[in-house]
Structure formats: structure tokens, C-alpha cells
Scaffold this motif. Structure first.
Motif, PDB file in Angstrom:
ATOM      1  N   ASN A  92       0.827  -1.211   0.000  1.00  0.00           N
ATOM      2  CA  ASN A  92       0.000   0.000   0.000  1.00  0.00           C
ATOM      3  C   ASN A  92       0.863   1.263   0.000  1.00  0.00           C
ATOM      4  O   ASN A  92       0.445   2.308  -0.488  1.00  0.00           O
ATOM      5  N   LEU A  93       2.051   1.143   0.585  1.00  0.00           N
ATOM      6  CA  LEU A  93       3.022   2.240   0.624  1.00  0.00           C
ATOM      7  C   LEU A  93       4.365   1.667   0.194  1.00  0.00           C
ATOM      8  O   LEU A  93       4.632   0.476   0.407  1.00  0.00           O
ATOM      9  N   ALA A  94       5.210   2.520  -0.361  1.00  0.00           N
ATOM     10  CA  ALA A  94       6.558   2.070  -0.729  1.00  0.00           C
ATOM     11  C   ALA A  94       7.366   1.800   0.534  1.00  0.00           C
ATOM     12  O   ALA A  94       7.274   2.546   1.508  1.00  0.00           O
ATOM     13  N   ALA A  95       8.130   0.716   0.521  1.00  0.00           N
ATOM     14  CA  ALA A  95       9.027   0.370   1.635  1.00  0.00           C
ATOM     15  C   ALA A  95       9.936  -0.766   1.164  1.00  0.00           C
ATOM     16  O   ALA A  95       9.722  -1.331   0.081  1.00  0.00           O
ATOM     17  N   GLY A  96      10.924  -1.068   1.982  1.00  0.00           N
ATOM     18  CA  GLY A  96      11.753  -2.265   1.776  1.00  0.00           C
ATOM     19  C   GLY A  96      12.319  -2.397   0.376  1.00  0.00           C
ATOM     20  O   GLY A  96      12.879  -1.449  -0.184  1.00  0.00           O
ATOM     21  N   SER A  97      12.148  -3.611  -0.188  1.00  0.00           N
ATOM     22  CA  SER A  97      12.781  -3.891  -1.481  1.00  0.00           C
ATOM     23  C   SER A  97      12.175  -3.051  -2.599  1.00  0.00           C
ATOM     24  O   SER A  97      12.834  -2.790  -3.607  1.00  0.00           O
ATOM     25  N   PHE A  98      10.909  -2.612  -2.440  1.00  0.00           N
ATOM     26  CA  PHE A  98      10.314  -1.757  -3.479  1.00  0.00           C
ATOM     27  C   PHE A  98      11.101  -0.449  -3.573  1.00  0.00           C
ATOM     28  O   PHE A  98      11.458   0.000  -4.669  1.00  0.00           O
ATOM     29  N   SER A  99      11.396   0.139  -2.413  1.00  0.00           N
ATOM     30  CA  SER A  99      12.111   1.418  -2.385  1.00  0.00           C
ATOM     31  C   SER A  99      13.535   1.244  -2.890  1.00  0.00           C
ATOM     32  O   SER A  99      14.055   2.088  -3.628  1.00  0.00           O
ATOM     33  N   LYS A 100      14.134   0.122  -2.512  1.00  0.00           N
ATOM     34  CA  LYS A 100      15.504  -0.161  -2.946  1.00  0.00           C
ATOM     35  C   LYS A 100      15.557  -0.293  -4.481  1.00  0.00           C
ATOM     36  O   LYS A 100      16.450   0.237  -5.130  1.00  0.00           O
ATOM     37  N   ARG A 101      14.547  -0.994  -5.034  1.00  0.00           N
ATOM     38  CA  ARG A 101      14.552  -1.287  -6.462  1.00  0.00           C
ATOM     39  C   ARG A 101      14.257  -0.053  -7.299  1.00  0.00           C
ATOM     40  O   ARG A 101      14.775   0.101  -8.400  1.00  0.00           O
TER      41      ARG A 101
END
Ligand code: ADP
Ligand code: TMP
Ligand code: ASP
Length: 237
Positions: A92-101
């Protein structure tokens, strides 16, 4: 007695019923495909309690799951399934591997939930895959994949609304599904739903209340899990 399977956070045991298993929650915590490890007293009890309450709620909301009953503090009986080797992640929010990628900063709110799939393989580091990979790797049929997508979004709606009542933002989470051993045409939600596989941020303070406390060495890991359990209990009563 030896378990049928010992994973990073749980052990699976046979029962007298060929169609069910006993799932035991361990006190171990791992991150980064098992590269980081620690033992936390009460983790098994807390995750079992949280997951049992969440599964009960999802069943009431009409989501078919593997849950049968809680046996004791660290054990539940579940329907035996053949796990689909696809992890379904909803964000629902950007975090973790999504933000890294992507470089999109943590906390960015998506206009619509984002779904992604990863291949359940510690050896390969659970790589990101798409519909075409799932078809060519025979991980799920197109019909099963459509079902996974639909159920994951439905679970997101239910859990986001519930955690909001608990004063928690459901940032993202991972689901696993399986084909019932007694009838493989039926797919149910399996594994656990706990702060190990969900990101939960306190709505007022933004504080992380999930396994990121362990992954990122933030401290007070079990205190956060205990707080999540307290709020889940309160809001189901
Ligand atoms: P991991 O394998 O990632 O280390 P765990 O320690 O959580 O994970 O072990 C639990 C294992 O049991 C997982 O591989 C999970 O996919 C599997 N599992 C979960 N629910 C069921 C079920 N109802 N029937 C069979 N296997 C299951
Ligand atoms: P990620 O941002 O690291 O990809 O994680 C997304 C969500 O999935 C997060 O809530 C934690 C959960 N998750 C698991 O349950 N198991 C895993 O192996 C990983 C990598 C993430
Ligand atoms: N579940 C994975 C592990 O135990 C990764 C994670 O949750 O960060 O290694």
C-alpha cells in the motif's frame, strides 16, 4: 519424533489425521534469507496468537484458509496443502525492497495497491517474477494465478481496515497459498499472518511495529509484537 519439515520460523508435524498438520511456531527470527538469525523468547507464542486471531477474522469475512484450530500457545492444526512456490506481496506504501529497487522513498503512498510475486526459493533469494515466469515455471495455472491476485487484494482490504482500527498502517505483507491435499482443486490461504511477514507502522507516531525492528536493529522487537497482539485482541473483542 522428527518434524516433516523444519523451516526458519516454524516446524510442520504430522497428526493422526492425514489431511491436517500441526504447525509449530518457533522462537527463532531470521532475515535476509536466513543470513541474519536470532532467538527471541515468546516470539512463537506471539506470532501464533496474532496469526490465529487474524485467520479467525479472515475466515469470518469469507476467505478460505488452512486454519483448523489452535492447539496450544505455540501450535495450531492446519489443513495440509501443497504450497504454491509463489510468494504474493501486496503493498500500500513504498518500503523495503520496493524502495531499494525503484528509488521511491519509504512512505510514498500508492494510488492503488501494488501486487508482486516472488519465487519461493531461499537459495535464489526469493527473486521477483511475473505472470509469464509463473506460467513457464509451472508454479500456478492461469486460473490459480487469477485467484491469488483476487484473494490477495481482498485480504488487503480486510486487513488494512482492521489494522487501521488498531491504529496501525498496513504498509505491505506477504501471503502464501496452497492446494488442499484432500482436494487440489481448492486453493486456500496458508502459512502465517504476523509481524514477521507484514509491515505495520503506528498511525500516530510512524513507529515500526514489525520484523523491520529486527532486520534494521531497532531494538524492542518483542515489545512491538506484544503491542500488536494487544491491539488485535482489543479490536476483535
Ligand atoms: P520457511 O520454509 O520459509 O523457512 P517456515 O519456517 O515458516 O518457512 O516453515 C513453514 C513451512 O510450511 C513453509 O515452507 C510454508 O510454506 C509451509 N506451510 C505453511 N502452511 C502449510 C500447510 N497448511 N501445509 C503444508 N505446508 C505449509
Ligand atoms: P520486501 O520489501 O523486503 O520485499 O518485503 C515485503 C513484505 O513481505 C514485508 O512485509 C515483509 C514480507 N516478507 C516476507 O514475509 N518474507 C520474505 O522473505 C521477504 C523478503 C519479505
Ligand atoms: N523471511 C526471510 C528470512 O527469514 C526474509 C525476511 O523476512 O526478511 O530470511
Amino acid at each position: 519424533m522428527t518434524p516433516l519439515y523444519e523451516g526458519k520460523a516454524k516446524r510442520m508435524w504430522a497428526t493422526d489425521n492425514p489431511d491436517t498438520l500441526r504447525m509449530e511456531f518457533k522462537d527463532e527470527a531470521t532475515a535476509f534469507d536466513g543470513k541474519k538469525k536470532a532467538q527471541f523468547e515468546n516470539k512463537g507464542r506471539l506470532n501464533n496468537a496474532i496469526s490465529t486471531l487474524i485467520y479467525g477474522m479472515l475466515e469470518k469475512e469469507g476467505i478460505p484458509t488452512h486454519f483448523v484450530r489452535q492447539i496450544d500457545e505455540t501450535n495450531v492444526e492446519v489443513k495440509k496443502v501443497e504450497i504454491l512456490m509463489v510468494e504474493v506481496i501486496v503493498r500500500n506504501l513504498a518500503a523495503g525492497s520496493f524502495s531499494k529497487r525503484t528509488g521511491i522513498e519509504e512512505g510514498h503512498v500508492f494510488t492503488q495497491p501494488v501486487i508482486e510475486f516472488s519465487y519461493k526459493s531461499d537459495a535464489l533469494g526469493d527473486p521477483l517474477i511475473n505472470d509469464d515466469y509463473i506460467r513457464e515455471m509451472n508454479l500456478a495455472t492461469p486460473g490459480e494465478l487469477a485467484h491469488l491476485r483476487k484473494s490477495a487484494f481482498k485480504v488487503n482490504e480486510i486487513l488494512s481496515a482492521f489494522f487501521a482500527k488498531c491504529g496501525l498502517k498496513l504498509v505491505d505483507f506477504k501471503l502464501e497459498f496452497g492446494r488442499l491435499a484432500c482436494d487440489p482443486s481448492v486453493i486456500v490461504l496458508a502459512d502465517e499472518i504476523s509481524p514477521d511477514g507484514c509491515r505495520l507502522w503506528d498511525l500516530k507516531t510512524g513507529e515500526k511495529m514489525d520484523k523491520d525492528r529486527f532486520r534494521r536493529d531497532l531494538g524492542n522487537v518483542m515489545e512491538a509484537y506484544e503491542e500488536v497482539l494487544g491491539r488485535v485482541r482489543e479490536n476483535l473483542a
